[in-house]
Design a protein around this motif. Sequence first.
Motif, PDB file in Angstrom:
ATOM      1  N   GLN A  80       0.783  -0.687   0.301  1.00 38.70           N
ATOM      2  CA  GLN A  80       0.178   0.091  -0.145  1.00 38.70           C
ATOM      3  C   GLN A  80       0.763   1.431   0.241  1.00 38.70           C
ATOM      4  N   ILE A  97       3.885   1.077  -1.255  1.00 40.05           N
ATOM      5  CA  ILE A  97       4.500   1.307  -2.349  1.00 40.05           C
ATOM      6  C   ILE A  97       3.753   2.561  -4.088  1.00 40.05           C
ATOM      7  N   LYS A  98       2.502   1.668  -3.165  1.00 42.46           N
ATOM      8  CA  LYS A  98       1.339   1.867  -4.394  1.00 42.46           C
ATOM      9  C   LYS A  98       0.910   3.143  -4.069  1.00 42.46           C
ATOM     10  N   LEU A  99       0.999   3.814  -2.931  1.00 47.70           N
ATOM     11  CA  LEU A  99       0.859   5.384  -2.737  1.00 47.70           C
ATOM     12  C   LEU A  99       1.660   6.664  -3.360  1.00 47.70           C
ATOM     13  N   GLN A 100       2.839   6.065  -3.325  1.00 46.33           N
ATOM     14  CA  GLN A 100       3.757   6.703  -4.153  1.00 46.33           C
ATOM     15  C   GLN A 100       3.719   6.313  -5.499  1.00 46.33           C
ATOM     16  N   THR A 101       3.627   5.335  -6.250  1.00 46.66           N
ATOM     17  CA  THR A 101       2.680   5.499  -7.442  1.00 46.66           C
ATOM     18  C   THR A 101       2.130   6.403  -8.148  1.00 46.66           C
ATOM     19  N   LEU A 102       1.000   6.601  -6.805  1.00 51.68           N
ATOM     20  CA  LEU A 102      -0.024   7.892  -6.676  1.00 51.68           C
ATOM     21  C   LEU A 102       0.356   9.266  -7.137  1.00 51.68           C
ATOM     22  N   GLY A 103       2.211   9.313  -6.551  1.00 46.80           N
ATOM     23  CA  GLY A 103       2.274  10.598  -6.048  1.00 46.80           C
ATOM     24  C   GLY A 103       2.415  11.698  -4.825  1.00 46.80           C
ATOM     25  N   TRP A 158       2.973  12.493   4.486  1.00 44.30           N
ATOM     26  CA  TRP A 158       2.029  13.117   4.603  1.00 44.30           C
ATOM     27  C   TRP A 158       0.464  12.245   4.082  1.00 44.30           C
ATOM     28  N   HIS A 159       0.925  12.402   2.669  1.00 48.83           N
ATOM     29  CA  HIS A 159      -0.464  11.760   2.312  1.00 48.83           C
ATOM     30  C   HIS A 159      -0.481  10.095   2.743  1.00 48.83           C
ATOM     31  N   ARG A 201      -4.477   9.934   4.623  1.00 46.69           N
ATOM     32  CA  ARG A 201      -5.095   8.950   3.170  1.00 46.69           C
ATOM     33  C   ARG A 201      -5.326   7.367   3.744  1.00 46.69           C
ATOM     34  N   VAL A 202      -4.825   7.231   4.085  1.00 49.67           N
ATOM     35  CA  VAL A 202      -4.078   5.588   3.751  1.00 49.67           C
ATOM     36  C   VAL A 202      -4.220   4.871   5.691  1.00 49.67           C
TER      37      VAL A 202
END
Lengths: 268, 274
Positions: B167, B169-175, B179-180, B184-185
Amino acid sequence: MSLIEVRQLWKRYGDTVVLEKLNLNVEAGEFCTLVGTSGCGKTTFLRMLLGDEQPSSGELLMDGKPMPREPGPERGIVFQRYSVFPHLSVLRNVMLGPELQQSRFLGRTWGAGRKAIREAAEHILTQVGLQHVLHKYPSELSGGMQQRLAIAQALIMKPRVLLLDEPFGALDPGIRADMHELVLRLWEENHLTVFMVTHDLKEGFSLGTRLLVFDKVRLDPQVPGAYGATITFDLPIGRRDTDTLSRVTRSVQATGQFLSEKTVKGAV
Amino acid sequence: MRLMNLRPQRPLAVLLALLPFIALLLLYMTASDARLAENPNDKLLPSMQSMVDAVQRLAFEEDRRSGEYIFWSDTAASLQRLLIGIGISASMALLAGVLLGTLPLARAVAGPVVAVVSMVPPLAILPILFIVFGLGELSKVVLIVIGTAPVMIRDMTQRVLDLPPEQAIKLQTLGGSSWHLMLRVVLPQVLPRLLSVIRLCLGSAWLFLIAAEAIAATEGLGYRIFLVRRYLSMDVILPYVLWITLLAWVMDLGLRKTSQLMFPWFHAGQERNA
């Protein structure tokens, strides 16, 4: 200049060599499938493309520049599992990326900005065939639908490279065929560059423009970790006759058998 | 059919659940009757009537000295302490858990300290709390916080770490930024887990509350129980214990229902086990 360039890349974990002397050029728009037996470094290579792992030595370049040392929006990923966020509905999962881009502090958007993102997300979800489940949570979807969602979530970022880590490994054969069709269609429509890792040699042979076989050239019976794998076959789309398939299969299976015997012995 | 495959249906299940309660009640009443028949002044197992009288006196009649309804002012005092204590602990656990679970640097700094501090027996430092914070409300709340917060922080950190690393890693690929990731996760996903951690810690929170009230207080459920103990007033102690149990049970039930209502995605995979 190639999109991805790999020069003399090595990857070691302690004394174990996973990848050795890897050289590769991949142009924009290619669809590469990565095959090989487990422990031959294809997932490790994908993770290096992702930025989650770093090469031990050698160069990994994107657009001629070293690959960033952490994941970023120019490289999308779909894992075998856990690619989507369980606490967000289908639509929200796809909207998340653009929302984070637009709102640095809250990661949320309102009003016109949100409406535009929502429309883009609905468009992509229609492309992958999920327009009828916008407000369901991932746990309510089947495995195949979850992977479609993960692909849509990655695509909305318009990544330069899409990385797929055994994305269909957990799916039924029938659904897998549908997914192949979908991925090929999305690849053509969105002008993507795709790297896909798969266990299934046949899948590797039937999908994409280029097949990369990861295999160990040298095997040391005493120290199985002494030598790493490299790309032993690099086949363009024309070279996919059954003869080549059986040659690759034999070679990969021999390594697989060798590795599993050594690992079992090592464990005892 | 094998025993392990026999599942009780709805009306039978309710009856089966009530059975032990009814048995306990009957057992008590028989024992109480037997003792009272031998000695009408026996105080150990008071009759139902004398307990009802005691509750009537404490809950529905003004105390002649203070003019208060003792039962309710005890309840209010105890609940206030408990809720403030749990509230502070839960906020600390949420904040620290998200930070420690998300950032390896924060974990490197604070992880070992939290692990060591959570091993301090809270009751052993109760005298210190009384000396430092006085005998007022503060020391009781602090005891609950010290007793529950470190365990809750460790638990929350672990629950953040249990989220699949994919999750992040995925968030980083979503930019997304660090903090995000937290906002958000991690945060929305650990909120239902926070509720279950609170549920687990409610028991020890009550324990610390009663212990603090027993030692130094002028009102409160624990204080009353330990006060009337001097007169062997089982007719007050037993209803108070039942009342505390009921309050704890209602809180637990409330937290569980809240979680199911607010986080349906979290409970989707768990319904079969419930």
